[in-house]
Design a protein around this motif. Structure first.
Motif, mmCIF file in Angstrom:
data_model
loop_
_atom_site.group_PDB
_atom_site.id
_atom_site.type_symbol
_atom_site.label_atom_id
_atom_site.label_comp_id
_atom_site.label_asym_id
_atom_site.label_seq_id
_atom_site.Cartn_x
_atom_site.Cartn_y
_atom_site.Cartn_z
ATOM 1 N N ASP A 165 27.338 38.521 33.137
ATOM 2 C CA ASP A 165 27.137 39.780 33.828
ATOM 3 C C ASP A 165 28.489 40.483 34.045
ATOM 4 O OD1 ASP A 165 24.918 41.042 35.881
ATOM 5 O OD2 ASP A 165 26.982 41.375 36.488
ATOM 6 N N PHE A 167 29.535 42.960 36.062
ATOM 7 C CA PHE A 167 29.971 43.098 37.462
ATOM 8 C C PHE A 167 30.520 41.778 37.998
ATOM 9 C CE2 PHE A 167 27.331 46.980 37.915
ATOM 10 C CZ PHE A 167 28.266 47.763 38.583
ATOM 11 N N LYS A 168 29.795 40.713 37.707
ATOM 12 C CA LYS A 168 30.201 39.414 38.238
ATOM 13 C C LYS A 168 31.503 38.946 37.602
ATOM 14 C CE LYS A 168 25.702 37.939 39.812
ATOM 15 N NZ LYS A 168 24.510 37.124 39.634
ATOM 16 N N VAL A 170 33.907 40.919 36.410
ATOM 17 C CA VAL A 170 34.973 41.725 37.002
ATOM 18 C C VAL A 170 35.314 41.191 38.388
ATOM 19 C CG1 VAL A 170 35.532 44.004 37.929
ATOM 20 C CG2 VAL A 170 34.393 43.807 35.728
ATOM 21 N N LEU A 171 34.286 40.901 39.157
ATOM 22 C CA LEU A 171 34.495 40.428 40.520
ATOM 23 C C LEU A 171 35.285 39.126 40.535
ATOM 24 C CD1 LEU A 171 33.897 41.003 43.434
ATOM 25 C CD2 LEU A 171 31.718 39.853 43.194
ATOM 26 N N LEU A 174 38.947 39.745 39.664
ATOM 27 C CA LEU A 174 39.663 40.357 40.785
ATOM 28 C C LEU A 174 39.909 39.337 41.891
ATOM 29 C CD1 LEU A 174 37.747 43.738 40.905
ATOM 30 C CD2 LEU A 174 40.102 43.384 40.180
ATOM 31 N N LEU A 175 38.892 38.517 42.180
ATOM 32 C CA LEU A 175 39.055 37.519 43.236
ATOM 33 C C LEU A 175 40.196 36.568 42.886
ATOM 34 C CD1 LEU A 175 37.999 36.289 45.874
ATOM 35 C CD2 LEU A 175 36.442 34.895 44.533
ATOM 36 N N TYR A 435 27.829 33.335 38.495
ATOM 37 C CA TYR A 435 29.151 33.963 38.460
ATOM 38 C C TYR A 435 30.005 33.118 37.533
ATOM 39 C CZ TYR A 435 28.282 36.940 42.544
ATOM 40 O OH TYR A 435 27.816 37.892 43.401
#
Lengths: 510, 165
Positions: A165, A167-168, A170-171, A174-175, A435
């Motif tokens: 996914d 969005f996941k 990217v998240l 970033l995390l 994720y």
């Protein structure tokens, strides 16, 4: 012929008794780790990295690389005998490995896997040897702007090729990057993100803490939850007649080996792709080019050889960008990179100039590791069959103890052990919700380099952002990164505009 | 499943706001002639994190309204029990290390874990609980010279130190 000279010097280092001993040990341990369902090369390297403080840095890296190698061989063992991939990299091996074992050809399947792994490993190490020095030479011209662009490019490959996914993904990137900034600011020296002045955070969050948490404890939780019933171990004995029959059968899968090696090597170099997709792709290619595609899935030797060749080739391929550019090609090499930085061996083009004996020692050790891995693999098959019967509670208990003690060792702080437990639980929950965790670990390892190169480049250019697009190499990287970043979006648009055709083409490109 | 997705996304959104507040302790703006300040990198990444987590949250929330969600449980009851045993005994073991040291906590952890998690006989359990700490001691303390925390059992180890160092 310069390369041969370097390689000879490398062998002088890697054939020292200590290095040969750690290599043998590493390959054997790696084979076991690979064979254990739930544990793969990345888990093995994460959990065992702390114990390598025992030996000098060069030997430690040779040991970890040998585990990496051995685990790639070992993954096939449980794929064939249990029908459960020993590591995610051996998923494709179950497709034909399990049917072969059910037909009573487990021995033949194991031989095919071992020989395929050997061919894949050897072809890719030769390619590695040829490409490493020229690539490092090119990378010597890189400044901070190019480094930043390259890291950016590495992350965007996850978006375009990761298959998770968007969005996941990217998240998680970033995390990882934010977690990497915990501690002292590189340039001003001020503490930041220390969460209410907890002294434990001043030195930052070590990649090892995250890796042991996510790949040690998190993976154990995941495996325990997934394995609710006991699988059946298929019997396997290897007789000499079978060995001979095995090698004869391999003559027919030369094409599968060739395509597996090349595919694995080049796919392995990409940070987001790595051994798992490489082996799946090699399986697909072998099936579509085979003269008997209907045999696939019912126990075709080629179906075992192709993915095993590819996953070993990919593991070598992913070492190439790690050593020459300092950008790891897989989560396991990200951990190797973190380990090397910890020992003061900064991967990248300068390593080839400053520490040539180490670099070529490591490369030459891959040749030896390959040879030992195939020999030990075939010789110890009865032992691996027995080890698959170790109950999961015992195995997981020992891994958990090793995670606690190993997590304490590098910095000798209980703070790290609590963090490991926290990351382990968080990693398990994130894994359950799909994720992706590889970008998280990669981002934590690459975060400091990314921030440092960004700010150095900007300071050098007096705060002028155009420096990233004015330098040709950096501009190229950024352009490709942008393209990869937009690729998921383009794919989605095409699916909306041309529903039927796009769905088919996106499947073939995935 | 859907609820877990929403909770996780909400938690990550909260986390990014928390990061933003902490990162803002250092200059987050653009410094003339030198590029971004010390807090800028974490701050703006946290902002992007917030956007990404918000996107996931919204997508799940919209799905919740549209199709009343997938009602698949996040974790099965049997598996949940096992996962809780692992997490609970792990955290208890780490806490015990502070109090009574690694060499009491590890055997206790092993005995509890092996008995609770599966059919492992007493003989095997006792053997593992006794051998593991000895191996750990010789590997980490004697060979690597890394002292593990011992809590209140520290005095018991003084004769051993005298023997091996």
């Amino acid at each position: 012929m310069e390369i041969l000279q370097h390689l000879a010097d490398g062998f002088a280092l890697s054939l020292l008794p200590l290095n040969l001993a750690v290599l043998l040990l590493g390959v054997t341990v790696g084979l076991f780790i690979g064979a254990m369902p739930g544990l793969g090369s990345v888990n093995g390297v994460a959990i065992l990295l702390p114990i390598t403080f025992l030996v000098p840095p060069a030997s430690a890296i040779i040991f970890l690389a040998a585990i990496y190698y051995g685990a790639m061989y070992g993954g096939a063992i449980s794929s064939i005998l249990l029908g459960i991939p020993g590591a995610s990299t051996a998923v494709a091996t179950t497709f034909d490995g399990r049917p072969m074992a059910q037909k009573g050809q487990a021995g033949l399947a194991l031989i095919a896997a071992a020989v395929g792994s050997f061919v894949g490993g050897t072809v890719s190490v030769v390619l590695f040897t040829l490409f490493a020095a020229p690539l490092a030479d090119v990378a010597l011209a890189f400044g901070p702007a190019e480094e930043f662009a390259l890291v950016l490019l590495a992350f965007t490959t996850f978006l375009a090729l990761g298959g998770d996914d968007v969005f996941k993904t990217v998240l998680m990137i970033l995390l990882g990057l934010v977690l990497s900034t915990v501690g002292l600011d590189l340039i001003s020296g001020q503490p930041r993100l220390i969460f209410g002045d907890l002294p434990g955070f001043y030195s930052g969050i070590s990649f090892l803490v995250l890796a042991i948490g996510v790949y040690g404890i998190g993976e154990i939780l995941w495996t325990i939850e997934q394995t609710q019933h006991k699988p059946q171990v298929m019997p396997a004995r290897i007789r000499f007649s079978e060995l001979a029959a095995g090698f004869r059968a391999l003559g027919t899968s030369l094409k599968a080996m060739a395509s597996g090696s090349l595919l694995g090597y080049f796919v392995g170099m990409l940070p987001a792709a790595g051994a798992t997709p490489a082996s799946l792709m090699a399986y697909g290619v072998a099936k579509s080019t085979s003269r008997k595609p209907e045999q696939f899935g019912k126990g075709a030797v080629e179906g075992v050889v192709a993915p095993e060749t590819a996953n070993n080739a990919a593991s070598t391929g992913s070492l190439l960008p790690m050593l020459t550019l300092g950008i790891p090609g897989s989560p396991t090499t990200a951990l190797l990179l973190g380990g090397m930085v910890m020992w003061g061996l900064m991967p990248g083009p300068m390593l080839f100039i400053e520490q040539p004996e180490f670099v070529w020692g490591l490369i030459s050790s891959l040749y030896t590791a390959n040879l030992f891995a195939v020999a030990i693999n075939l010789a110890l098959i009865p032992l691996f069959v027995w080890s698959l019967r170790i109950p999961l509670p015992v195995l997981s208990a020992l891994v958990l103890v090793l995670c606690i003690v190993g997590g304490f060792t590098p910095n000798q702080k209980m703070h790290d052990v609590w963090l490991i437990a926290g990351f382990g639980i968080a990693g398990y929950l994130l894994h359950k919700l799909d994720y992706p965790l590889a970008p998280l670990v990669l981002a934590l390892v690459l975060g400091p380099l990314m921030e440092k190169s960004l700010r150095q480049a900007l300071i050098a250019a007096q705060g002028d952002v155009t420096t990233f697009v004015e330098r040709p190499i950096s501009a190229t990287f950024i352009a490709i990164a942008l393209l990869l970043f937009l690729l998921p979006l383009i794919r989605k648009l095409r699916r909306h505009l041309l529903p039927g055709r796009a769905a088919a083409s996106s499947r073939s490109s995935a | 499943m859907r609820v877990a997705e929403l909770l996780t996304a909400a938690f990550l959104m909260g986390l990014s706001v928390y990061f933003m507040i902490h990162a803002a302790a250092l200059p987050i703006g653009w410094q003339q002639g030198a590029g971004p300040g010390g807090g800028a990198f974490p701050f703006w990444l946290s902002v992007m994190m917030l956007v990404a987590a918000g996107g996931i949250f919204l997508r799940q929330a919209v799905g919740l309204l549209a199709e009343r969600g997938s009602r698949r449980p996040f974790v099965s009851r049997v598996a949940l029990r096992q996962v809780l045993i692992v997490v609970g005994s792990l955290l208890a073991a780490i806490a015990l290390i502070h109090l009574v040291g690694a060499y009491v906590a590890i055997p206790l952890f092993l005995v509890f874990y092996l008995r609770a998690m599966g059919p492992v006989g007493w003989r095997q359990t006792t053997l593992l609980a006794l051998i593991t700490p000895v191996v750990v001691f010789f590997f980490f303390e004697v060979t690597l010279k890394i002292l593990l925390p011992k809590g209140i059992t520290e005095p018991l180890f003084i004769p051993l130190y005298a023997l091996f160092f």
